[in-house]
Write an enzyme that holds these catalytic residues in place. Structure first.
Site, PDB file in Angstrom:
ATOM      1  N   LYS A  71      40.293  38.404  35.726  1.00 49.71           N
ATOM      2  CA  LYS A  71      40.448  39.448  34.694  1.00 49.71           C
ATOM      3  C   LYS A  71      41.787  40.191  34.783  1.00 49.71           C
ATOM      4  O   LYS A  71      42.284  40.665  33.767  1.00 49.71           O
ATOM      5  CB  LYS A  71      39.279  40.438  34.758  1.00 49.71           C
ATOM      6  CG  LYS A  71      37.975  39.845  34.228  1.00 49.71           C
ATOM      7  CD  LYS A  71      36.893  40.905  34.124  1.00 49.71           C
ATOM      8  CE  LYS A  71      35.595  40.280  33.650  1.00 49.71           C
ATOM      9  NZ  LYS A  71      34.581  41.294  33.316  1.00 49.71           N
ATOM     10  N   ASN A  92      39.078  40.743  29.427  1.00 54.09           N
ATOM     11  CA  ASN A  92      37.990  39.751  29.422  1.00 54.09           C
ATOM     12  C   ASN A  92      37.960  38.926  28.134  1.00 54.09           C
ATOM     13  O   ASN A  92      37.117  38.036  27.999  1.00 54.09           O
ATOM     14  CB  ASN A  92      36.629  40.423  29.643  1.00 54.09           C
ATOM     15  CG  ASN A  92      36.112  41.075  28.381  1.00 54.09           C
ATOM     16  OD1 ASN A  92      36.878  41.687  27.648  1.00 54.09           O
ATOM     17  ND2 ASN A  92      34.837  40.921  28.109  1.00 54.09           N
ATOM     18  N   ASP A 107      34.417  44.744  27.661  1.00 57.79           N
ATOM     19  CA  ASP A 107      33.328  45.194  28.549  1.00 57.79           C
ATOM     20  C   ASP A 107      32.977  46.659  28.293  1.00 57.79           C
ATOM     21  O   ASP A 107      31.799  47.006  28.174  1.00 57.79           O
ATOM     22  CB  ASP A 107      33.730  45.029  30.019  1.00 57.79           C
ATOM     23  CG  ASP A 107      33.736  43.577  30.465  1.00 57.79           C
ATOM     24  OD1 ASP A 107      32.910  42.796  29.955  1.00 57.79           O
ATOM     25  OD2 ASP A 107      34.567  43.222  31.326  1.00 57.79           O
ATOM     26  N   ALA A 135      34.630  47.986  38.270  1.00 57.59           N
ATOM     27  CA  ALA A 135      33.691  48.326  37.198  1.00 57.59           C
ATOM     28  C   ALA A 135      33.618  49.840  37.015  1.00 57.59           C
ATOM     29  O   ALA A 135      33.700  50.348  35.889  1.00 57.59           O
ATOM     30  CB  ALA A 135      32.314  47.753  37.506  1.00 57.59           C
ATOM     31  N   TYR A 229      22.057  43.425  35.567  1.00 58.61           N
ATOM     32  CA  TYR A 229      20.931  42.966  34.738  1.00 58.61           C
ATOM     33  C   TYR A 229      20.078  41.918  35.438  1.00 58.61           C
ATOM     34  O   TYR A 229      19.106  41.419  34.870  1.00 58.61           O
ATOM     35  CB  TYR A 229      21.410  42.458  33.376  1.00 58.61           C
ATOM     36  CG  TYR A 229      22.407  41.328  33.465  1.00 58.61           C
ATOM     37  CD1 TYR A 229      21.995  40.012  33.577  1.00 58.61           C
ATOM     38  CD2 TYR A 229      23.764  41.596  33.457  1.00 58.61           C
ATOM     39  CE1 TYR A 229      22.921  38.988  33.675  1.00 58.61           C
ATOM     40  CE2 TYR A 229      24.697  40.585  33.560  1.00 58.61           C
ATOM     41  CZ  TYR A 229      24.265  39.278  33.674  1.00 58.61           C
ATOM     42  OH  TYR A 229      25.185  38.271  33.776  1.00 58.61           O
TER      43      TYR A 229
HETATM   44  P1  ATR Z   1      33.634  45.620  41.197  1.00 61.15           P
HETATM   45  O1  ATR Z   1      35.110  45.375  41.031  1.00 61.15           O
HETATM   46  O2  ATR Z   1      32.756  44.558  40.644  1.00 61.15           O
HETATM   47  O3  ATR Z   1      33.248  46.981  40.725  1.00 61.15           O
HETATM   48  P2  ATR Z   1      34.060  46.127  44.021  1.00 61.15           P
HETATM   49  O4  ATR Z   1      35.477  46.468  43.741  1.00 61.15           O
HETATM   50  O5  ATR Z   1      33.747  45.203  45.143  1.00 61.15           O
HETATM   51  O6  ATR Z   1      33.328  45.532  42.757  1.00 61.15           O
HETATM   52  O7  ATR Z   1      33.298  47.513  44.256  1.00 61.15           O
HETATM   53  C1  ATR Z   1      32.007  47.565  44.734  1.00 61.15           C
HETATM   54  C2  ATR Z   1      31.498  49.011  44.737  1.00 61.15           C
HETATM   55  O8  ATR Z   1      30.177  48.987  45.304  1.00 61.15           O
HETATM   56  C3  ATR Z   1      32.319  49.954  45.591  1.00 61.15           C
HETATM   57  O9  ATR Z   1      32.274  51.243  45.011  1.00 61.15           O
HETATM   58  C4  ATR Z   1      31.554  49.941  46.925  1.00 61.15           C
HETATM   59  O10 ATR Z   1      31.705  51.089  47.720  1.00 61.15           O
HETATM   60  P3  ATR Z   1      32.961  51.211  48.766  1.00 61.15           P
HETATM   61  O11 ATR Z   1      34.142  51.569  47.927  1.00 61.15           O
HETATM   62  O12 ATR Z   1      32.575  52.305  49.681  1.00 61.15           O
HETATM   63  O13 ATR Z   1      33.073  49.882  49.442  1.00 61.15           O
HETATM   64  C5  ATR Z   1      30.138  49.866  46.423  1.00 61.15           C
HETATM   65  N1  ATR Z   1      29.230  49.341  47.437  1.00 61.15           N
HETATM   66  C6  ATR Z   1      29.092  48.060  47.830  1.00 61.15           C
HETATM   67  N2  ATR Z   1      28.131  47.949  48.781  1.00 61.15           N
HETATM   68  C7  ATR Z   1      27.651  49.217  48.984  1.00 61.15           C
HETATM   69  C8  ATR Z   1      26.636  49.771  49.812  1.00 61.15           C
HETATM   70  N3  ATR Z   1      25.910  48.992  50.618  1.00 61.15           N
HETATM   71  N4  ATR Z   1      26.404  51.105  49.735  1.00 61.15           N
HETATM   72  C9  ATR Z   1      27.125  51.888  48.905  1.00 61.15           C
HETATM   73  N5  ATR Z   1      28.093  51.430  48.084  1.00 61.15           N
HETATM   74  C10 ATR Z   1      28.364  50.112  48.118  1.00 61.15           C
END
Ligand code: ATR
Length: 287
Positions: A71, A92, A107, A135, A229
């Site tokens: 993306k 996207n 999105d 996201a 989802y």
């Molecule tokens: P995307 O780009 O799809 O949004 P990402 O950049 O990997 O995915 O972000 C994942 C989000 O989920 C982050 O906010 C992450 O928190 P951190 O910034 O602290 O890593 C959050 N996340 C993932 N696993 C988590 C968990 N077990 N508990 C709380 N937050 C979590």
């Protein structure tokens, strides 16, 4: 379906693409509308995104969707980028223009249309935004665009929350995004919030996981959207409902991001009735 010399080809580039519901959306739209268009997934591996886009353009591919992990990677290979997509930093949807593709992000407009279809509003609301990944960052921009009253951005890592808040506040020249540590939710002002769950926590197969376990957090939530989802009802959604709030999942966001892409490609407006039909197909296919 009849394929002939005039069939327009659209598709999806990403890696992986096997589990995508996008062909269901676009091929059914084309069928309902009696449009000579097919939509196919294209697996693009390694660092071949530039070749993929140039090749697609040369093959007269009419429009493309872009999914993980490309993306952002597609952006340098576009002729033009829509303002919202540029702010979000993620594209996207590619729309064919005279000299190359123009990139859009459907999105966030898709999330907005999904929320509107369920009578959710962002304008004037106090929002709790969970997460600080790509996201969540995009949702923060949507909240700014839509005129949310305030957005408390709660994340496990405070550093990431601060970085996203700083960036989004900077773009919109407002200080509405307030970064907080997830565990500091008790410090939230007393309100009934709209909560948007934009982390990957609770995604299949980890369906028992939820970003916050504490029951008292859920008393603050009047309405919630989980961008996930699969499962259809996340633990987060169940907890919101158990505390008297309403909750919707991200399937309609997926539906409407597709519909908006289709509308851009074909210069049409898809009716509510058609959207409902496509949603039924998506529910059937995801089983
Ligand atoms: P995307 O780009 O799809 O949004 P990402 O950049 O990997 O995915 O972000 C994942 C989000 O989920 C982050 O906010 C992450 O928190 P951190 O910034 O602290 O890593 C959050 N996340 C993932 N696993 C988590 C968990 N077990 N508990 C709380 N937050 C979590």
């Amino acid at each position: 379906m009849k394929i002939d010399g005039k069939t327009r080809v659209c598709g999806l580039i990403g890696n992986p693409v096997e589990h995508t519901l996008s062909p269901v959306i676009h091929n059914h739209l084309a069928k309902i509308e009696n449009r000579n268009l097919v939509y196919v997934p294209f697996l693009v591996e390694g660092d071949r995104v530039k070749e993929a886009i140039e090749g697609a353009y040369a093959l007269n591919i009419y429009g493309l969707n872009v999914t993980v992990p490309y993306k952002s990677a597609v952006i340098p290979h576009l002729k033009e980028i829509d303002k919202l997509a540029g702010n979000i930093g993620a594209v996207n949807t590619l729309v064919r223009t005279e000299n190359g593709y123009k990139g859009y992000n459907t999105d966030m407009p898709g999330l907005l249309r999904a929320m509107e279809s369920e009578n959710y509003t962002i304008r004037g609301e106090s929002v709790i935004l969970l997460g600080a990944g790509g996201a969540a960052r995009a949702v923060a921009m949507l909240c700014m665009e839509q005129g949310a009253k305030e957005v408390f951005l709660l994340n496990r890592s405070m550093e990431k929350a601060i970085a996203v808040a700083k960036e989004v506040n900077g773009i919109y020249k407002e200080e509405k995004i307030v970064p907080m540590k997830l565990t500091d939710y008790r410090m939230l002002p007393e309100r009934r919030y709209l909560a948007i769950q934009a982390t990957s926590v609770g995604l299949y197969p980890n369906v028992e996981d939820v970003v916050l376990m504490e029951e008292e957090f859920y008393d603050k939530i009047a309405a919630a959207v989980d961008l996930i989802y699969n499962p259809y009802e996340t633990r987060f959604m169940s907890m919101v409902k158990a505390h008297g709030g309403r909750a919707m999942n991200g399937l309609k966001m997926l539906l409407y991001q597709g519909i908006i892409a289709y509308e851009l490609w074909n210069d049409v407006t898809v009716s509510q009735e058609t959207a409902e039909k496509i949603l039924i197909k998506m529910k059937e296919e995801r089983k």
